[in-house]
Enzyme design. Structure first.
Site, PDB file in Angstrom:
ATOM      1  CG  ASP A  91    -105.908 -20.189   3.132  1.00 15.29           C
ATOM      2  OD1 ASP A  91    -105.903 -20.182   1.879  1.00 15.29           O
ATOM      3  OD2 ASP A  91    -106.584 -19.402   3.824  1.00 15.29           O
ATOM      4  CG  ASP A 151    -105.994 -17.203   8.330  1.00 19.67           C
ATOM      5  OD1 ASP A 151    -106.494 -18.142   8.991  1.00 19.67           O
ATOM      6  OD2 ASP A 151    -106.664 -16.465   7.585  1.00 19.67           O
ATOM      7  CG  ASN A 194    -103.771 -16.281   4.996  1.00 16.62           C
ATOM      8  OD1 ASN A 194    -104.451 -15.330   5.374  1.00 16.62           O
ATOM      9  ND2 ASN A 194    -104.301 -17.410   4.573  1.00 16.62           N
ATOM     10  CE  LYS A 220    -105.804 -16.310   1.693  1.00 21.04           C
ATOM     11  NZ  LYS A 220    -107.235 -16.307   1.294  1.00 21.04           N
ATOM     12  CB  THR A 226    -107.187 -19.048  -1.504  1.00 21.82           C
ATOM     13  OG1 THR A 226    -107.355 -18.668  -0.130  1.00 21.82           O
ATOM     14  CG2 THR A 226    -107.612 -17.903  -2.406  1.00 21.82           C
TER      15      THR A 226
END
Length: 391
Positions: A152, A170, A157, A154, A189
């Protein structure tokens, strides 16, 4: 502890006595579905930290089972401890667990999310992108060295500390991989999902995915940092997912006009649909985009220095006499016809778009900040540009 209107989600003293004995919670700096993040101060040292307070009570889980949430949090704690000690990964300071709450105390990153930083500056220069992406990839390399896939990555994060250094955070979707293991769960995501992640969820005979999904996400992040918009975005999610599956993106928008070839080449190598052909994290860090030229130090040569000074002065005089170096006004007719293609106006438009909309402006089925002027009457356009050009 100061009382606030939003303190109703704080746990009772019995459940949090260890935490409260060591830390003093302050204001809320973030919220999640079932968690609150507060700035807190360690009483003994006065050092600041960020405390993530996870509510495990049944009524606060919005349908998520308490045991599932607890197990997932414990798995995240386990992974955070596995990757502890790296300068570009968030440091977990303390953990306190009770029947209804879990407290995770992290280092405090006062500059917040990379996403918010990008929103404030619109786009990053190649130099700043190189600085950020090198740290992100170094962090990913360390995570992968522990046979962990983040899943994840991005800008939301990735946190920034006081010196704007990266802190990957995260790890809720992170997974420890056994040798040769492939994953099939759909998590992450949408705009940052790799094609193989989508295929694993769509086709029964899909081979699954591994650590390569993090490399794809790094490509999406790098693209977004340079031009302020993601590569596969579409207002219709199914079209966006098809764009991802086919690796359909381009460098044709005006934002790319000022970007050199090296970052484009690295993005092309990161955003390869077939994971086996995608550049890995080690190769990424060896890419020319990250190469810096070392200046060799040598003995002082007075004659060479004087010769160089004469050449510089002569060049400066000649450049000054060239007609194209004189300041030139932007023709109003050109500005009205296609303002966003003009470098002098692009930054003005970017700033306007963010102040008005607070996010990237959409154009048709794509995304482009030039759309800010699409439906504006010509008289209003003329008034706006005359105002800006006269400054």
């Amino acid at each position: 502890m100061a009382k606030e209107e939003d303190d109703d989600n704080l746990p009772d003293k019995d459940a949090a006595k260890e935490f409260y004995a060591k830390y003093e919670p302050k204001e809320i700096i973030g919220r999640g579905i079932s968690s609150t993040v507060r700035r807190c101060i360690e009483k003994e040292t006065g050092h600041e930290f960020a405390a993530k307070i996870i509510d495990l009570s049944q009524e606060s889980q919005d349908g998520v089972d308490t045991h599932t949430m607890r197990d997932a949090t414990r798995q995240e704690i386990h992974i955070l401890r596995m990757v502890a000690g790296h300068p570009y990964i968030i440091e977990l300071q303390d953990v306190f667990e009770s029947e209804t709450f879990i407290f995770l105390v992290f280092e405090l990153c006062k500059n917040g999310e990379l996403f918010d930083y990008l929103t404030s500056v619109v786009t990053l220069s190649e130099k700043k992108t190189r600085y950020i992406m090198r740290q992100v990839l170094e962090g990913v390399r360390y995570v992968h060295s522990k046979n962990i896939v983040h899943r994840d990555l991005k800008p939301e994060n990735i946190l920034l500390d006081d010196q704007l250094n990266v802190k990957i955070t995260d790890f809720g979707f992170a997974k420890v991989l056994n040798d040769g293991e492939k994953l099939f769960e759909l998590c992450g995501t949408p705009g940052y999902l790799a094609p193989e992640t989508l295929k694993a969820n769509m086709f029964e005979d899909a081979p699954g995915y591994g650590k390569e999904v993090d490399i794809w996400a790094c490509g999406v992040i790098m693209f977004t940092l340079l031009v302020g918009c993601p590569p596969f975005w579409h207002r219709k999610q199914m079209v966006m997912l098809r764009n991802i599956m086919e690796g359909r993106y381009s460098f044709t928008s005006p934002e790319w006009a000022d970007i050199s070839d090296d970052p484009k080449d690295l993005i092309r190598r990161l955003l390869v649909v077939e994971p086996s052909e995608r550049i890995d994290v080690h190769e990424s860090l060896m890419h020319p985009f990250f190469n810096t030229v070392a200046i060799k130090s040598g003995g002082f040569n007075a004659r060479a220095k004087i010769r160089l000074a004469f050449v510089v002065v002569r060049a400066a005089v000649r450049l000054r006499r060239l007609p194209h170096t004189a300041a030139q006004a932007v023709p109003l007719v050109d500005a009205l016809r296609d303002p966003y293609t003009m470098r002098a106006l692009r930054k003005v438009i970017d700033g306007c778009a963010f102040r008005v909309y607070g996010h990237w402006v959409k154009k048709g089925e794509g995304q482009n900040r030039a759309a800010l002027f699409e439906n504006m009457p010509k008289t209003e356009l003329k008034s706006l540009y005359v105002s800006n050009l006269s400054r």
